[in-house]
Design an enzyme around this catalytic site. Structure first.
Site, PDB file in Angstrom:
ATOM      1  N   LYS A   1      76.103  72.781 105.872  1.00 43.93           N
ATOM      2  CA  LYS A   1      76.484  72.048 107.065  1.00 43.93           C
ATOM      3  C   LYS A   1      75.724  72.408 108.623  1.00 43.93           C
ATOM      4  CE  LYS A   1      80.449  69.784 104.991  1.00 43.93           C
ATOM      5  NZ  LYS A   1      81.612  69.372 104.892  1.00 43.93           N
TER       6      LYS A   1
ATOM      7  N   GLN B   1      87.456  70.327 109.155  1.00 42.49           N
ATOM      8  CA  GLN B   1      86.616  70.732 107.238  1.00 42.49           C
ATOM      9  C   GLN B   1      88.122  70.278 106.856  1.00 42.49           C
ATOM     10  OE1 GLN B   1      83.906  71.445 105.254  1.00 42.49           O
ATOM     11  NE2 GLN B   1      85.011  71.659 103.702  1.00 42.49           N
TER      12      GLN B   1
ATOM     13  N   ASP C   1      82.716  61.527 107.805  1.00 37.93           N
ATOM     14  CA  ASP C   1      83.426  61.852 106.507  1.00 37.93           C
ATOM     15  C   ASP C   1      83.817  60.606 106.015  1.00 37.93           C
ATOM     16  OD1 ASP C   1      82.801  64.017 105.442  1.00 37.93           O
ATOM     17  OD2 ASP C   1      84.682  65.016 106.847  1.00 37.93           O
TER      18      ASP C   1
END
Ligand code: NAD
Length: 284
Positions: free
Chosen positions: A52, A96, A119
């Protein structure tokens, strides 16, 4: 033999588009920034976070990484999210998953400001996806849609089958296929006649987390087969949920693992970060 869908090539196109948008925003004084929080030392998560960061660099997006120990307390994590929620340099926040035991994932997701929730896991954003009017695309499912579009196959009226009903992949995947006018069936661990249902799919998306689960006899000749699964084998190699060797003889199009869905998830995350910066700047 199936045509192999090149996720690396499609994701490179998306990232180029994003890089152009980022440059244009910069000219107008708007910076895009992504904060990634990693709690603990899960090896797979470390790889994802590294990828990322690289993608941010390639797109000209400022990236900030927060690595916290596995014994981090909930209050500490929440305090960091609050700080990032208020930080003007940060357009998007990603924590995460999975989090180490003892940390409440739902509460963490709920704490991220909806307009920084790149997200798209926050309840507000999940609701918007359901309605079909959203600022953030769920990263993996949106990447899958781009890959299907890259084949030129029109989803309208097609039988699409999703195996898996997780909040992260299966459910939003089904919703995006529906928004693209497919006739959608969601299968899961309690589904009966799984083989027959899959063998009738013009578009088959596997998001199960079991290596080589989808065998050749579950695939309709000519189908578009998308393998979301990432399974680490004993020899260290990655393997998807689809038995690639069997499937590529029957399918019309197929994604490889690695090099299929994975790179697209990251490309969509970059797009979402830009969308977040625009949203916060009041740009449509
Ligand atoms: P999950 O464990 O939350 O969900 C798995 C789903 O599979 C469940 O809904 C379950 O009902 C279904 N399932 C399990 N056994 C089944 C069976 N025997 N028959 C039919 N269905 C069955 O997993 P997830 O988070 O949705 O992830 C699925 C896979 O996708 C994993 O391998 C994960 O690593 C991978 N993944 C990849 C990306 C990417 O960017 N490529 C992103 C997210 C997840």
């Amino acid at each position: 033999m199936a045509v192999i869908i090149d996720g690396k090539a499609v994701s490179a196109e998306v990232k180029q588009r994003v890089a152009n948008e980022v440059a244009e925003l910069k000219e107008n004084g708007i910076e895009c920034g992504l904060a990634v929080i990693l709690v603990g030392d899960d090896p797979a998560s470390q790889v994802y976070v590294r990828n990322k960061k690289r993608a941010c660099e390639a797109c000209g997006i400022y990236s900030a990484e927060y690595r916290l120990p596995a014994d981090t307390k909930m209050e500490e994590l929440i305090a960091l999210i609050d700080e990032l929620n208020a930080d003007e340099k940060i357009s998007g926040i990603l924590c995460q998953l999975p989090l180490p035991k003892g940390l409440d994932e739902e509460a963490v997701i709920a704490r991220i400001r909806p307009d920084k929730d790149v997200d798209a896991f926050n309840e507000a954003n999940v609701g918007k996806i359901m309605i079909g009017n959203y600022s953030f695309l769920p990263c993996t499912p949106a990447g899958v849609i781009e890959l299907i579009k890259s084949t030129g196959v029109d989803m309208t009226g097609k039988n699409a089958v999703v195996i898996g009903r997780s909040n992260i992949v299966g459910k939003p995947m089904a919703m995006l296929l529906l928004h693209n006018n497919a006739t959608v069936t969601i299968c899961h661990s309690k589904t009966q006649n799984l083989k027959e249902i899959c063998a009738n799919a013009d578009i088959l998306v596997a998001a199960i987390g079991r290596p080589n689960f989808v065998t050749g006899d579950m695939i309709k000749p000519g189908a578009v087969v998308i393998d979301v699964g990432i399974n680490r084998m004993d020899d260290g190699k990655l393997c998807g949920d689809v038995n690639f060797e069997e499937a590529e003889k029957i399918a019309g199009y197929i994604t490889p693992v690695p090099g299929g869905v994975g790179p697209m998830t990251i490309a969509t995350l970059m797009q979402n970060t830009v969308n977040a910066a625009k949203l916060q700047a009041g740009i449509k």
